[in-house]
Scaffold this motif. Sequence first.
Motif, PDB file in Angstrom:
ATOM      1  N   LEU A   9     -18.653  66.627  -8.228  1.00 38.25           N
ATOM      2  CA  LEU A   9     -17.774  65.817  -7.379  1.00 38.25           C
ATOM      3  C   LEU A   9     -17.826  66.216  -5.908  1.00 38.25           C
ATOM      4  O   LEU A   9     -17.582  65.388  -5.033  1.00 38.25           O
ATOM      5  CB  LEU A   9     -16.329  65.912  -7.882  1.00 38.25           C
ATOM      6  CG  LEU A   9     -16.027  65.163  -9.183  1.00 38.25           C
ATOM      7  CD1 LEU A   9     -14.573  65.378  -9.585  1.00 38.25           C
ATOM      8  CD2 LEU A   9     -16.314  63.671  -9.038  1.00 38.25           C
ATOM      9  N   THR A  10     -18.128  67.482  -5.617  1.00 35.23           N
ATOM     10  CA  THR A  10     -18.156  67.927  -4.219  1.00 35.23           C
ATOM     11  C   THR A  10     -19.532  67.780  -3.577  1.00 35.23           C
ATOM     12  O   THR A  10     -19.704  68.172  -2.426  1.00 35.23           O
ATOM     13  CB  THR A  10     -17.713  69.396  -4.131  1.00 35.23           C
ATOM     14  OG1 THR A  10     -18.536  70.209  -4.972  1.00 35.23           O
ATOM     15  CG2 THR A  10     -16.254  69.552  -4.547  1.00 35.23           C
ATOM     16  N   GLU A  11     -20.489  67.207  -4.300  1.00 38.34           N
ATOM     17  CA  GLU A  11     -21.796  66.934  -3.687  1.00 38.34           C
ATOM     18  C   GLU A  11     -21.675  65.771  -2.712  1.00 38.34           C
ATOM     19  O   GLU A  11     -20.899  64.838  -2.930  1.00 38.34           O
ATOM     20  CB  GLU A  11     -22.836  66.601  -4.762  1.00 38.34           C
ATOM     21  CG  GLU A  11     -23.187  67.758  -5.669  1.00 38.34           C
ATOM     22  CD  GLU A  11     -24.244  67.374  -6.694  1.00 38.34           C
ATOM     23  OE1 GLU A  11     -24.878  66.301  -6.504  1.00 38.34           O
ATOM     24  OE2 GLU A  11     -24.438  68.124  -7.658  1.00 38.34           O
ATOM     25  N   ARG A  12     -22.453  65.824  -1.669  1.00 38.21           N
ATOM     26  CA  ARG A  12     -22.408  64.763  -0.672  1.00 38.21           C
ATOM     27  C   ARG A  12     -22.924  63.450  -1.264  1.00 38.21           C
ATOM     28  O   ARG A  12     -23.973  63.411  -1.899  1.00 38.21           O
ATOM     29  CB  ARG A  12     -23.264  65.147   0.536  1.00 38.21           C
ATOM     30  CG  ARG A  12     -22.797  66.425   1.195  1.00 38.21           C
ATOM     31  CD  ARG A  12     -23.733  66.843   2.300  1.00 38.21           C
ATOM     32  NE  ARG A  12     -23.329  68.130   2.845  1.00 38.21           N
ATOM     33  CZ  ARG A  12     -23.923  68.717   3.877  1.00 38.21           C
ATOM     34  NH1 ARG A  12     -24.964  68.141   4.454  1.00 38.21           N
ATOM     35  NH2 ARG A  12     -23.504  69.873   4.320  1.00 38.21           N
ATOM     36  N   PHE A  13     -22.159  62.392  -1.055  1.00 37.51           N
ATOM     37  CA  PHE A  13     -22.485  61.031  -1.480  1.00 37.51           C
ATOM     38  C   PHE A  13     -22.451  60.837  -2.989  1.00 37.51           C
ATOM     39  O   PHE A  13     -22.885  59.809  -3.490  1.00 37.51           O
ATOM     40  CB  PHE A  13     -23.855  60.583  -0.943  1.00 37.51           C
ATOM     41  CG  PHE A  13     -23.944  60.569   0.561  1.00 37.51           C
ATOM     42  CD1 PHE A  13     -23.254  59.626   1.299  1.00 37.51           C
ATOM     43  CD2 PHE A  13     -24.709  61.506   1.243  1.00 37.51           C
ATOM     44  CE1 PHE A  13     -23.327  59.610   2.683  1.00 37.51           C
ATOM     45  CE2 PHE A  13     -24.783  61.504   2.616  1.00 37.51           C
ATOM     46  CZ  PHE A  13     -24.086  60.549   3.346  1.00 37.51           C
TER      47      PHE A  13
END
Length: 446
Positions: free
Chosen positions: A377-381
């Motif tokens: 969930l905290t990965e970009r995009f």
Amino acid sequence: MRARWQPWRWPIVTAAALFAIAGFVNAAAPAVVAVLTLVTFAFYRGLTNRDQVSGPMSALPPGAVDPNGGPLRRRGERLADPVADDGRDRVGIEAFGDPALLVGGDYRVIAANTLARALFGDRIVADDLRLVLRHPLILDAVQLVVTTGGPVEREVTGLGSSDGAYRARVVDVGTAAIGRRTLLTFADITQTRLTERMRVDFVANASHELRTPLATLIGFIETLQGPAAEDEPARRRFLDIMGREAARMSRLIDDLLSLSRIELDKYVRPQTLLDLPPLVSDVAKTLAMRLESDQRHLVIDTGETEFRLPQVVADRDQILQVLHNLLSNALKYGRSGSAIHVRVERLPAVGSRAEPMIKVSIIDEGEGIAPEHLPRLTERFYRVDTNRSRSIGGTGLGLAIVKHIIERHRGQLEIASRPGEGTRVSFTLPESARPAAGAAPQSSQK
């Protein structure tokens, strides 16, 4: 000072003695002289070799050999022996900051440092490299070094029980005295490769996110300049869509710039003191209209009825951004008419937690998130539902920004969710019971 007796004087003295003896013997004197001469030179040869072994280092030329064909040693020097050198090799190889192996000419692993044993296991020492490593690229590099003598580098994966990437360097460190030896070092480049991949993915995703609304704008502009030039209803509808797409591009650029600024200050810890409960109230006021339109309400529990929460050392603007992003997500993905709970509490220092923390939790009553999505969930995009996220104005960078801000503040971000039960997003910040050096109190109003 007394002169040292030189070994070359022995033949002269011995010959003189022999000729003196010969004057007193009969016709058998030549045979006696011959025997005594052989004995004398054998004795002289032993003295000479003994002096070379135990004499000063200057008396022994480099590379000298004894009459039996073996290398001669200077005083205090022992002959190189691969087996006897194991202890010294193990000590020397521990100096390497990367996993390192020393391999003999028979492919036997002579020594391995602690990092190498952790990577390959203790059984690699004294075993055949071809049997315990079994990596074709590494074995090919060792063979190439044995053949050519030059250093060889290879980038490999799948070493030991690790899935990381390593840059293996193989160097010939053997000499004529100790025989062929090969040194293998393994530099861990896993993080470097992950960073490169993230950078490439980030550029690709950012380009895609910008290209979509830009293509929409270009298409509508061409339509308004052509077929819909005189169509008033179509023009109003197209202009409304263009405005939303332009706003989406603006939010995306703002988030990208915000993320860049956070990364620049990643290793600079904030120095201002801050009260968290007033910040929660400030964010609630800014979201009041959105809450009312969706028939939602905030339930804020700061625990201040029991005691006053300590301050934290934090950047006010960044913590406001964290709270705004998380509450906005709770508004977007929670059910209409349900409550959003905000809880602020103090966590004492226990166990592995060396210092007390202030924990903020935001809990919604929504659809929840499937377990397989939580780690990303905290990965970009990254989006759980791409179409829904875009339709409600999400850029895919909100949680990435939150994660970077919390990391800068030396806190932790936790996301827990169950499908059908909602989502809890919590973050912690180190508390400051008293002002730090150089820290100044900061008001919640700005």
